[in-house]
Design a protein around this motif. Structure first.
Motif, PDB file in Angstrom:
ATOM      1  N   VAL A  99      -5.608   4.337   0.300  1.00 30.57           N
ATOM      2  CA  VAL A  99      -3.971   3.229   0.349  1.00 30.57           C
ATOM      3  C   VAL A  99      -3.435   3.822  -0.872  1.00 30.57           C
ATOM      4  O   VAL A  99      -4.193   3.105  -1.568  1.00 30.57           O
ATOM      5  N   THR A 132      -1.999   7.373   2.682  1.00 30.15           N
ATOM      6  CA  THR A 132      -0.273   6.352   2.786  1.00 30.15           C
ATOM      7  C   THR A 132      -0.018   5.501   1.973  1.00 30.15           C
ATOM      8  O   THR A 132      -1.480   5.054   1.006  1.00 30.15           O
ATOM      9  N   ASN A 134       1.057   1.556   1.230  1.00 36.10           N
ATOM     10  CA  ASN A 134       0.754   0.285   1.418  1.00 36.10           C
ATOM     11  C   ASN A 134       2.167  -0.715   1.434  1.00 36.10           C
ATOM     12  O   ASN A 134       2.500  -1.676   1.512  1.00 36.10           O
ATOM     13  N   GLU A 135       3.650   0.524   1.487  1.00 41.09           N
ATOM     14  CA  GLU A 135       4.656   0.148   2.070  1.00 41.09           C
ATOM     15  C   GLU A 135       5.602  -1.124   0.860  1.00 41.09           C
ATOM     16  O   GLU A 135       5.881  -1.681   1.168  1.00 41.09           O
ATOM     17  N   LEU A 137       3.805  -3.439  -0.375  1.00 40.43           N
ATOM     18  CA  LEU A 137       3.031  -5.346  -0.348  1.00 40.43           C
ATOM     19  C   LEU A 137       1.679  -4.613   0.407  1.00 40.43           C
ATOM     20  O   LEU A 137       1.023  -3.791  -0.594  1.00 40.43           O
ATOM     21  N   GLY A 138       1.370  -6.089  -0.780  1.00 42.05           N
ATOM     22  CA  GLY A 138      -0.069  -5.923  -0.893  1.00 42.05           C
ATOM     23  C   GLY A 138      -0.513  -5.710  -2.314  1.00 42.05           C
ATOM     24  O   GLY A 138       0.246  -5.678  -2.923  1.00 42.05           O
ATOM     25  N   PHE A 139      -2.163  -6.030  -2.727  1.00 44.24           N
ATOM     26  CA  PHE A 139      -2.285  -6.305  -4.022  1.00 44.24           C
ATOM     27  C   PHE A 139      -1.929  -3.354  -4.231  1.00 44.24           C
ATOM     28  O   PHE A 139      -2.382  -3.558  -6.096  1.00 44.24           O
ATOM     29  N   ARG A 142       1.547  -3.531  -4.651  1.00 46.88           N
ATOM     30  CA  ARG A 142       1.916  -3.448  -6.691  1.00 46.88           C
ATOM     31  C   ARG A 142       1.412  -2.497  -7.421  1.00 46.88           C
ATOM     32  O   ARG A 142       1.773  -2.861  -8.261  1.00 46.88           O
TER      33      ARG A 142
END
Ligand code: MG
Ligand code: MG
Ligand code: MG
Lengths: 164, 164, 164
Positions: A99, A132, A134-135, A137-139, A142
Motif C-alpha cells: 500500500v 494499490t 490508499n486513494e 486517505l490515511g497515513f 498522506r
C-alpha cells in the motif's frame, strides 16, 4: 497446509530510494528503520513465522541488535524459510499487497517476485506481488509511510498436519 | 493449495449508493473510482491474482483505460477466476472483510455472497463476507473511505503444486 | 482447505489493562467495547467464520445483546470453532498480527498462543501470534486504538471440499 498473515509499516523520510520486495527503487524518500526497512519483506517474513507459530521478526531480529543495522531484509525472510525447512516443511506460496501512493510498484513487480523467490528458494510462479494506493486517505495516503500485508502458504509433513 | 491476499480502498463522496461485494446499497455517499469502485471485489480480485502470481487489478484493468469507466467490478473478478482456470486450477474459497462505518453490511451479506459466488462460478458456501466498523478511528472511522481485505484459496493441478 | 481473513479494531481509553489474544495485560489504557474488546480474538473469530461462510462476529454476538456485555471473547472464538466442527471440519491453523504501539506483545506471546489454542481446542503449535507497531503513524500510531488482522486455515470433509 497452514497459512500465516503478516503486516508491516515503515515511515517515509527524505532520501533517494526505498527498498521494497527486495528491490531498490529510486525515489525522493526512503523508508526509515533499523534494517533496510523493507515493509513488504517484513510482512512476508512475519506471515511465514506465523504459519509455523515461531515468534515474529521483532523477536528473531530485534532492532536493538547492532548486527541488523542496515541489513538486507532478504536475510530475515531466508531465515524464516530456514525455520520452515527445519520442521520438514516447504513454502508453497508467498503473496504480498503493498500500500503506497508512490513510488509506482508495477514496473518493479517482476524484480520483486524474483527477489522474493530467490530469498525463499522457491520458483517465481509461487510468488505474488500486488500494489494499490490508499486513494490519498490515511497515513499511507498522506505519504507518511508505506504498509504491506502478506500471506504465506506452508506445507508441513503429514503426521503433524493430521494431528488436530 | 495457495492463498493470496488483497487490499483495497476507495474514497467516499456525496452520492446515492455504494457498490460493495457486487451489490448496490442505497447510501448518502458513493465510492469514487474509475470503475464502480467496489473495494470488496477489488480486494478479492487482487487476492486471486496474488494466489496465481499474475499481476494485479491495476495491471490488467488500468484506470487509464476508458473501457473500464463505470465498469461492474464483477468483470474484473470473473477475469481473475478465468486466469486460475486457464492454469487448470479452481477457486476453493473467497473471503473478504469490509471496513466501513456505514452503510450497514449485514443486511446485504447474503446478496454479496451470491454475487461473488456467481462472478467466480463457485457455490455460495465457498464465499465469506464479514464487516466491521473501525470504531470511529482513522480514515475509515472518519467516513472518508471504505477498505477491504480479502483472501482467496486456490487449488492448482498437482504436478505444479508439488514442484517446490 | 479454506482460508478466512479477519480484521478488527478497538479504541483505547484510560484504564488499567487490555485484553488481547485472550490474555489480560496490565496497561495504562484499556480497549473500549461491549465485550472485553479483544481485537485479536475478534479478528480471529471473523477469520474462522469467513472460512466457513457463516456470517460474522457482529451477527452472532451483536453488541446490542446484553448477554455479551463484558464477555470473554474466547467464548466467541470457541463458538466459531464449534460451527466448523458442526460441519465436520477442523481448524488446522490460526494466525494473528497485532498492530499496537503499546503495550509490548512479545512477553505475552506464549500466553496468547496457549489461550487461543485452548479456546480453539487445537495444539499450540497450530497458533501464530505476531506483533508490530505502526511506527507512530495513523490511528494505531497515535495510540487511539489497537488493530488486528488474522487468518484461519480450515479443513472441511472431502466430498464438500472437492465439489467446486
Ligand atoms: Mg518492519
Ligand atoms: Mg480499487
Ligand atoms: Mg471487535
Amino acid at each position: 497446509v497452514r497459512v500465516g498473515v503478516g503486516y508491516d509499516v515503515h515511515a517515509l523520510e527524505p532520501g533517494d530510494a526505498v527498498w521494497l520486495g527486495g528491490v531498490r527503487i529510486p525515489h525522493d524518500h526512503r523508508l526509515k528503520g533499523h534494517s533496510d526497512a523493507d515493509a513488504a519483506l517484513h510482512a512476508l517474513t512475519d506471515a511465514i513465522l506465523g504459519a509455523i507459530g515461531d515468534g515474529d521478526i521483532g523477536r528473531h531480529f530485534p532492532p536493538s541488535d547492532e548486527r541488523w543495522r542496515g541489513a538486507a531484509s532478504s536475510l530475515f525472510l531466508a531465515d524464516a524459510v530456514r525455520r520452515v525447512r527445519e520442521r520438514g516443511g516447504v513454502v508453497a506460496h508467498c503473496d504480498v499487497a503493498i500500500v503506497a501512493e508512490a513510488p509506482k510498484i508495477g514496473p518493479h513487480r517482476e524484480a520483486m517476485r524474483a527477489a522474493i523467490a530467490a530469498a525463499c528458494g522457491i520458483p517465481v510462479d509461487r510468488v505474488g506481488v500486488k500494489a494499490t494506493t490508499n486513494e490519498g486517505l490515511g497515513f499511507t495516503g498522506r505519504r507518511e509511510g508505506i504498509a504491506a500485508i502478506a500471506t504465506a502458504t506452508i506445507r508441513l509433513p503429514l503426521p503433524e498436519d493430521d494431528a488436530s
